[in-house]
Scaffold this active site. Structure first.
Site, PDB file in Angstrom:
ATOM      1  N   CYS A  55       0.852  -1.192   0.070  1.00  0.00           N
ATOM      2  CA  CYS A  55       0.099   0.155   0.046  1.00  0.00           C
ATOM      3  C   CYS A  55       0.906   1.047  -0.009  1.00  0.00           C
ATOM      4  O   CYS A  55       1.849   1.429   0.830  1.00  0.00           O
ATOM      5  CB  CYS A  55      -0.823  -0.107   1.183  1.00  0.00           C
ATOM      6  SG  CYS A  55      -2.186   1.516   1.390  1.00  0.00           S
ATOM      7  N   CYS A  67      -8.539  -4.692 -10.071  1.00  0.00           N
ATOM      8  CA  CYS A  67      -7.941  -3.792 -11.178  1.00  0.00           C
ATOM      9  C   CYS A  67      -7.541  -2.486 -10.262  1.00  0.00           C
ATOM     10  O   CYS A  67      -8.264  -1.749  -9.868  1.00  0.00           O
ATOM     11  CB  CYS A  67      -9.093  -3.428 -11.939  1.00  0.00           C
ATOM     12  SG  CYS A  67      -8.646  -2.098 -13.189  1.00  0.00           S
ATOM     13  N   CYS A 121      -7.499  -0.710   1.041  1.00  0.00           N
ATOM     14  CA  CYS A 121      -6.411  -1.278   2.215  1.00  0.00           C
ATOM     15  C   CYS A 121      -7.074  -1.522   3.412  1.00  0.00           C
ATOM     16  O   CYS A 121      -7.566  -0.836   3.953  1.00  0.00           O
ATOM     17  CB  CYS A 121      -5.365  -0.704   2.166  1.00  0.00           C
ATOM     18  SG  CYS A 121      -4.110  -0.882   3.380  1.00  0.00           S
ATOM     19  N   CYS A 135      -5.410   0.878   6.216  1.00  0.00           N
ATOM     20  CA  CYS A 135      -5.755   2.110   6.311  1.00  0.00           C
ATOM     21  C   CYS A 135      -6.590   2.823   5.636  1.00  0.00           C
ATOM     22  O   CYS A 135      -7.113   4.077   5.544  1.00  0.00           O
ATOM     23  CB  CYS A 135      -4.179   2.835   5.736  1.00  0.00           C
ATOM     24  SG  CYS A 135      -4.003   2.865   4.016  1.00  0.00           S
ATOM     25  N   CYS A 148       0.184   3.191   3.592  1.00  0.00           N
ATOM     26  CA  CYS A 148       0.761   2.587   4.799  1.00  0.00           C
ATOM     27  C   CYS A 148       1.764   1.431   4.768  1.00  0.00           C
ATOM     28  O   CYS A 148       2.233   1.080   6.062  1.00  0.00           O
ATOM     29  CB  CYS A 148      -0.659   2.235   5.667  1.00  0.00           C
ATOM     30  SG  CYS A 148      -1.195   0.487   4.839  1.00  0.00           S
TER      31      CYS A 148
HETATM   32 FE    FE Z   1      -2.684   0.940   3.472  1.00  0.00          FE
END
Ligand code: FE
Length: 135
Positions: free
Chosen positions: A48, A120, A97, A100, A51
């Site tokens: 990510c 995607c 995610c 976060c 984070c």
């Molecule tokens: Fe994240």
């Protein structure tokens, strides 16, 4: 579910570039074929960009032809969360995610075997790192 990482928009703006902020915190979409990972075949773990949580393995990335980096499954089922998205007159499944809440992209049911799923993703939501030092 409680987030591991909680920040205000002002705090996110300090650590993200404008494109990342617009997509990840504003649920935007980068233009097709514009992202740095659209065609990447480099091995590694996609984290990510907000984070640093591990999200996807390059082994599950495939060329979807859409212009966005596409995967057939997340690293762990718990790595991401999904939610119905009815924006823009479409019914889609948003992917975020788990750690976060960053907007990552959408998942569609027209992917390859073995899952038949197409995650995607936006390149700006991801950060590719080497598997060195990882399990
Ligand atoms: Fe994240």
């Amino acid at each position: 579910m409680a987030r591991k990482v909680e920040k205000t928009d002002a705090e996110w703006k300090e650590i993200l570039n404008p494109a990342q902020f617009a997509v990840c915190r504003g649920k935007g979409t980068e233009p097709a074929f514009s992202g740095k990972y659209a065609h990447s075949k480099d091995p590694g773990i996609y984290q990510c960009s907000c984070c640093g949580a591990d999200l996807f393995d390059s082994d599950t990335k495939y060329e979807s032809g859409t212009g966005w980096p596409s995967f057939w499954q997340p690293l762990e089922a718990e790595s991401v969360e999904t939610e119905e998205d009815r924006s823009w007159g479409m019914v889609r499944t948003e992917v975020t995610c788990s750690s976060c809440g960053a907007h990552l992209g959408h998942v569609f049911e027209d992917g390859p075997e073995p899952t038949g799923l197409r995650y995607c993703m936006n390149s700006v939501s991801l950060n590719l790192v080497s598997k060195e030092g990882k399990d």
